[in-house]
Enzyme design. Structure first.
Site, short mmCIF file in Angstrom:
data_model
loop_
_atom_site.label_atom_id
_atom_site.label_comp_id
_atom_site.label_asym_id
_atom_site.label_seq_id
_atom_site.Cartn_x
_atom_site.Cartn_y
_atom_site.Cartn_z
N ALA A 60 8.20 0.58 2.17
CA ALA A 60 8.85 -0.70 1.86
C ALA A 60 7.75 -1.72 1.60
O ALA A 60 6.88 -1.94 2.46
CB ALA A 60 9.73 -1.14 3.02
N VAL A 86 4.79 0.44 5.75
CA VAL A 86 4.64 -0.86 5.07
C VAL A 86 3.70 -0.71 3.88
O VAL A 86 2.54 -0.28 4.03
CB VAL A 86 4.13 -1.95 6.04
CG1 VAL A 86 3.99 -3.28 5.31
CG2 VAL A 86 5.08 -2.08 7.23
N LYS A 87 4.22 -1.04 2.69
CA LYS A 87 3.44 -0.89 1.46
C LYS A 87 2.75 -2.21 1.15
O LYS A 87 3.38 -3.26 1.08
CB LYS A 87 4.38 -0.49 0.33
CG LYS A 87 3.76 0.31 -0.78
CD LYS A 87 4.85 0.85 -1.68
CE LYS A 87 4.29 1.57 -2.88
NZ LYS A 87 5.34 1.90 -3.84
N VAL A 88 1.42 -2.12 0.99
CA VAL A 88 0.59 -3.32 0.88
C VAL A 88 -0.28 -3.20 -0.37
O VAL A 88 -0.89 -2.13 -0.59
CB VAL A 88 -0.31 -3.45 2.14
CG1 VAL A 88 -1.22 -4.65 2.05
CG2 VAL A 88 0.53 -3.51 3.41
#
Ligand code: G3P
Length: 218
Positions: A60, A86-88
């Site tokens: 996400a 968590v996509k960064v």
């Protein structure tokens, strides 16, 4: 190699899951927008639905580009379910955020990666997954698969644990090449996965088996 579907479409995710080979899901803001999902609450609800559908990891993506914003968003996303990653984005603040999440046990996927140098930085920050964008490199008439190969070689030499998640994968051939180049995970539309099934000799062979069976039993 793990198979993820790169979509926010629940029907596609369900179809991939029903094949019995699905290991996870990746999304991005463009894919969420494509499904008409907007507004903080709707976005979080949609991620929850995806997490309820699949047991594997669900990436996400944060929208913020500053450290504080990414941390706040990422922590909120991580609370949705244990399988959230968590996509960064691969920017300076993103590397800071990945280090922060790593130190707090929150798993990350470093996205928008286009060079081996970026891959080294993400691994140093402790990213769980690294997303090199194969198709977008190919779009520039460079070889996206060379990038996967280089990163796989560097990670093996250096003993980095970060998993190489080949992204922007657009065809069945890309999947095969990514497997050969050392990707740990491939994420792509369901169509590319289903394309792996295709071979004319399989169809011809099956038709002959069935015809012979019918002849023998009529
Ligand atoms: O996983 C990243 C991917 O969604 C980007 O794919 O086809 O938009 O380059 P594409």
């Amino acid at each position: 190699m793990k198979f993820f579907v790169d979509t926010a479409d629940l029907d596609s995710i369900t179809e991939a899951k029903d094949l019995g080979i699905l290991d996870g899901v990746t999304t991005n803001p463009s894919l969420m927008a494509k499904q008409g999902i907007s507004g903080d609450k709707n976005v979080l609800d949609h991620y929850k639905k995806i997490c309820d559908l699949v047991e594997g990891d669900v990436s996400a993506e944060v929208i913020s580009t500053d450290f504080e914003g990414m941390v706040m968003e990422g922590e909120r996303l991580a609370e949705i379910a244990p399988n959230i990653v968590v996509k960064v984005p691969m920017i300076k603040e993103g590397i800071k955020a990945i280090s922060h999440f790593t130190n707090r046990g929150i798993r990350t996927n470093c996205t928008l990666v286009f060079s081996a140098g970026q891959a080294i930085l993400a691994a140093k920050a402790g990213a769980t997954y690294l997303s090199p964008f194969i198709g977008r490199v190919d779009d520039l008439n460079w070889n996206g698969m060379d990038l996967i190969h280089d990163i796989a070689e560097i990670y093996a030499i250096q003993g980095f644990d970060t998993e190489i998640l080949a992204a922007s994968v657009r065809s069945s051939l890309h999947i095969v090449q990514a497997a050969k180049s050392g990707a740990d995970v491939v994420t792509c539309p369901l169509k590319a996965i289903l394309g792996l099934l295709n071979h004319p000799l399989t169809d011809i062979g099956l038709a002959k088996f069935l015809a012979d069976h019918k002849k023998a039993n009529s």
